[in-house]
Design a protein around this motif. Structure first.
Motif, PDB file in Angstrom:
ATOM      1  N   PHE A  13       1.013  -1.029   0.036  1.00  0.00           N
ATOM      2  CA  PHE A  13       0.162  -0.151   0.197  1.00  0.00           C
ATOM      3  C   PHE A  13       0.810   0.851   0.166  1.00  0.00           C
ATOM      4  O   PHE A  13       1.874   1.317   0.856  1.00  0.00           O
ATOM      5  N   CYS A  14       0.120   1.989  -0.159  1.00  0.00           N
ATOM      6  CA  CYS A  14       0.835   3.879  -0.956  1.00  0.00           C
ATOM      7  C   CYS A  14       0.123   4.502  -0.273  1.00  0.00           C
ATOM      8  O   CYS A  14      -1.098   4.781  -0.511  1.00  0.00           O
ATOM      9  N   TYR A  15       0.056   5.575   0.801  1.00  0.00           N
ATOM     10  CA  TYR A  15      -0.066   6.421   0.989  1.00  0.00           C
ATOM     11  C   TYR A  15       0.055   7.644   0.849  1.00  0.00           C
ATOM     12  O   TYR A  15       1.630   8.127   1.127  1.00  0.00           O
ATOM     13  N   VAL A  16      -0.265   9.018   1.057  1.00  0.00           N
ATOM     14  CA  VAL A  16       0.395  10.097   1.296  1.00  0.00           C
ATOM     15  C   VAL A  16      -0.869  10.757   2.474  1.00  0.00           C
ATOM     16  O   VAL A  16      -1.988  10.305   2.429  1.00  0.00           O
ATOM     17  N   SER A  17      -0.151  11.729   3.282  1.00  0.00           N
ATOM     18  CA  SER A  17      -0.439  12.730   4.425  1.00  0.00           C
ATOM     19  C   SER A  17      -0.096  13.559   5.251  1.00  0.00           C
ATOM     20  O   SER A  17       1.353  13.836   4.356  1.00  0.00           O
ATOM     21  N   THR A  18      -0.894  14.330   5.606  1.00  0.00           N
ATOM     22  CA  THR A  18      -0.265  15.732   6.086  1.00  0.00           C
ATOM     23  C   THR A  18      -0.035  15.525   7.802  1.00  0.00           C
ATOM     24  O   THR A  18      -0.786  15.124   8.249  1.00  0.00           O
ATOM     25  N   ALA A  19       0.986  16.155   8.199  1.00  0.00           N
ATOM     26  CA  ALA A  19       1.668  16.207   9.432  1.00  0.00           C
ATOM     27  C   ALA A  19       0.538  16.649  10.042  1.00  0.00           C
ATOM     28  O   ALA A  19       0.016  18.065   9.566  1.00  0.00           O
ATOM     29  N   SER A  20       0.164  16.934  11.530  1.00  0.00           N
ATOM     30  CA  SER A  20      -0.611  17.169  11.569  1.00  0.00           C
ATOM     31  C   SER A  20      -0.093  18.682  13.125  1.00  0.00           C
ATOM     32  O   SER A  20      -0.651  19.354  13.784  1.00  0.00           O
ATOM     33  N   MET A  21       0.535  18.614  12.896  1.00  0.00           N
ATOM     34  CA  MET A  21       1.313  19.357  13.967  1.00  0.00           C
ATOM     35  C   MET A  21       2.534  19.954  13.070  1.00  0.00           C
ATOM     36  O   MET A  21       3.117  19.060  12.352  1.00  0.00           O
ATOM     37  N   ASP A  22       3.827  20.294  13.638  1.00  0.00           N
ATOM     38  CA  ASP A  22       5.121  21.544  13.305  1.00  0.00           C
ATOM     39  C   ASP A  22       5.887  20.322  13.848  1.00  0.00           C
ATOM     40  O   ASP A  22       5.828  20.288  15.411  1.00  0.00           O
ATOM     41  N   LEU A  23       6.777  19.101  12.947  1.00  0.00           N
ATOM     42  CA  LEU A  23       7.196  18.544  13.452  1.00  0.00           C
ATOM     43  C   LEU A  23       8.790  18.961  13.705  1.00  0.00           C
ATOM     44  O   LEU A  23       9.026  19.217  12.147  1.00  0.00           O
TER      45      LEU A  23
ATOM     46  N   ILE B 143      12.068  15.442  17.010  1.00  0.00           N
ATOM     47  CA  ILE B 143      10.896  14.374  16.479  1.00  0.00           C
ATOM     48  C   ILE B 143      10.918  13.901  15.561  1.00  0.00           C
ATOM     49  O   ILE B 143      10.358  13.312  15.189  1.00  0.00           O
ATOM     50  N   LEU B 144      11.103  14.648  14.088  1.00  0.00           N
ATOM     51  CA  LEU B 144      11.063  14.567  12.849  1.00  0.00           C
ATOM     52  C   LEU B 144      12.328  12.967  12.459  1.00  0.00           C
ATOM     53  O   LEU B 144      11.840  12.313  12.760  1.00  0.00           O
ATOM     54  N   LYS B 145      13.421  13.104  13.656  1.00  0.00           N
ATOM     55  CA  LYS B 145      14.353  12.816  13.057  1.00  0.00           C
ATOM     56  C   LYS B 145      14.521  10.874  14.149  1.00  0.00           C
ATOM     57  O   LYS B 145      14.446   9.972  13.689  1.00  0.00           O
ATOM     58  N   ASN B 146      13.420  11.431  15.088  1.00  0.00           N
ATOM     59  CA  ASN B 146      13.415  10.398  16.104  1.00  0.00           C
ATOM     60  C   ASN B 146      11.658   9.687  15.461  1.00  0.00           C
ATOM     61  O   ASN B 146      12.023   8.154  15.527  1.00  0.00           O
ATOM     62  N   LEU B 147      11.170  10.016  14.510  1.00  0.00           N
ATOM     63  CA  LEU B 147       9.867   9.794  14.011  1.00  0.00           C
ATOM     64  C   LEU B 147      10.241   8.430  12.756  1.00  0.00           C
ATOM     65  O   LEU B 147       9.884   7.670  12.370  1.00  0.00           O
ATOM     66  N   MET B 148      11.131   9.301  12.057  1.00  0.00           N
ATOM     67  CA  MET B 148      11.934   8.015  10.815  1.00  0.00           C
ATOM     68  C   MET B 148      12.271   7.209  11.597  1.00  0.00           C
ATOM     69  O   MET B 148      12.686   6.216  10.802  1.00  0.00           O
ATOM     70  N   ASP B 149      13.892   7.105  12.679  1.00  0.00           N
ATOM     71  CA  ASP B 149      14.151   6.521  13.403  1.00  0.00           C
ATOM     72  C   ASP B 149      13.321   5.408  13.915  1.00  0.00           C
ATOM     73  O   ASP B 149      13.676   3.652  13.456  1.00  0.00           O
ATOM     74  N   GLN B 150      12.511   5.577  14.410  1.00  0.00           N
ATOM     75  CA  GLN B 150      11.368   4.515  14.822  1.00  0.00           C
ATOM     76  C   GLN B 150      10.955   3.226  13.863  1.00  0.00           C
ATOM     77  O   GLN B 150      10.817   2.655  13.684  1.00  0.00           O
ATOM     78  N   THR B 151      10.534   4.350  12.556  1.00  0.00           N
ATOM     79  CA  THR B 151       9.782   3.349  11.673  1.00  0.00           C
ATOM     80  C   THR B 151      10.514   2.610  11.104  1.00  0.00           C
ATOM     81  O   THR B 151      10.331   1.628  10.748  1.00  0.00           O
TER      82      THR B 151
ATOM     83  N   PHE C 230       8.835  12.775   3.924  1.00  0.00           N
ATOM     84  CA  PHE C 230       8.931  13.948   5.090  1.00  0.00           C
ATOM     85  C   PHE C 230       9.734  14.660   4.019  1.00  0.00           C
ATOM     86  O   PHE C 230      10.713  15.069   3.699  1.00  0.00           O
ATOM     87  N   SER C 231       8.524  15.869   3.610  1.00  0.00           N
ATOM     88  CA  SER C 231       9.072  17.387   2.353  1.00  0.00           C
ATOM     89  C   SER C 231       7.903  18.628   2.429  1.00  0.00           C
ATOM     90  O   SER C 231       6.638  17.267   2.743  1.00  0.00           O
ATOM     91  N   ASP C 232       8.070  18.708   3.356  1.00  0.00           N
ATOM     92  CA  ASP C 232       7.002  20.934   3.812  1.00  0.00           C
ATOM     93  C   ASP C 232       5.525  20.053   4.118  1.00  0.00           C
ATOM     94  O   ASP C 232       4.640  20.147   3.752  1.00  0.00           O
ATOM     95  N   GLY C 233       6.112  19.231   4.912  1.00  0.00           N
ATOM     96  CA  GLY C 233       4.788  19.144   6.803  1.00  0.00           C
ATOM     97  C   GLY C 233       4.051  17.707   5.386  1.00  0.00           C
ATOM     98  O   GLY C 233       2.719  17.501   6.038  1.00  0.00           O
TER      99      GLY C 233
END
Length: 118
Positions: free
Chosen positions: A5-15, A19-27, A42-45
């Motif tokens: 599956f493939c999806y797109v979404s918008t971050a619900s908050m400014d990361l 926070i973004l590095k931790n999210l990417m590392d955890q994922t 991840f790009s432009d939110g």
């Protein structure tokens, strides 16, 4: 059965960067641990993700992503059974401002594996 599956979404908050590095590392770690292949950009939110793996696991994962408060405006682009995948591993990447000027080359780099997906 293999599934993608493939999806797109918008971050619900400014990361912020941390926070973004931790999210990417955890994922990255979770998907490698669960033998999930694909990519998270991840790009432009906004997030763009392609995932390939065992169908039952991926359907549960997508359900979690749908409920994740960090995402809004989630749009599934692809969701289908596959006989073989297009990715050899899992990768995460934050696309920085300076990379955008090289977008055509970058797009080809990330779209090329999809040509191998049935």
């Amino acid at each position: 059965m293999k599934y993608a599956f493939c999806y797109v979404s918008t971050a619900s908050m400014d990361l912020n960067e941390t926070i973004l590095k931790n999210l990417m590392d955890q994922t990255l770690q979770q998907n490698l641990k669960n033998n999930i292949k694909g990519i998270l950009l991840f790009s432009d939110g906004n997030f763009f993700q392609v995932l390939e793996g065992e169908k039952s696991f991926l359907l549960q994962l997508y359900s979690k992503i749908e409920k994740d408060p960090r995402h809004q405006g989630l749009i599934q682009i692809v969701g289908k059974d596959i006989s073989h995948g297009a990715y050899d591993s899992y990768e995460t990447r934050v696309l920085e401002e300076d990379i955008k000027y090289d977008a055509p080359k970058l797009l080809e780099e990330y779209v090329k594996p999809l040509k191998g997906m049935d």
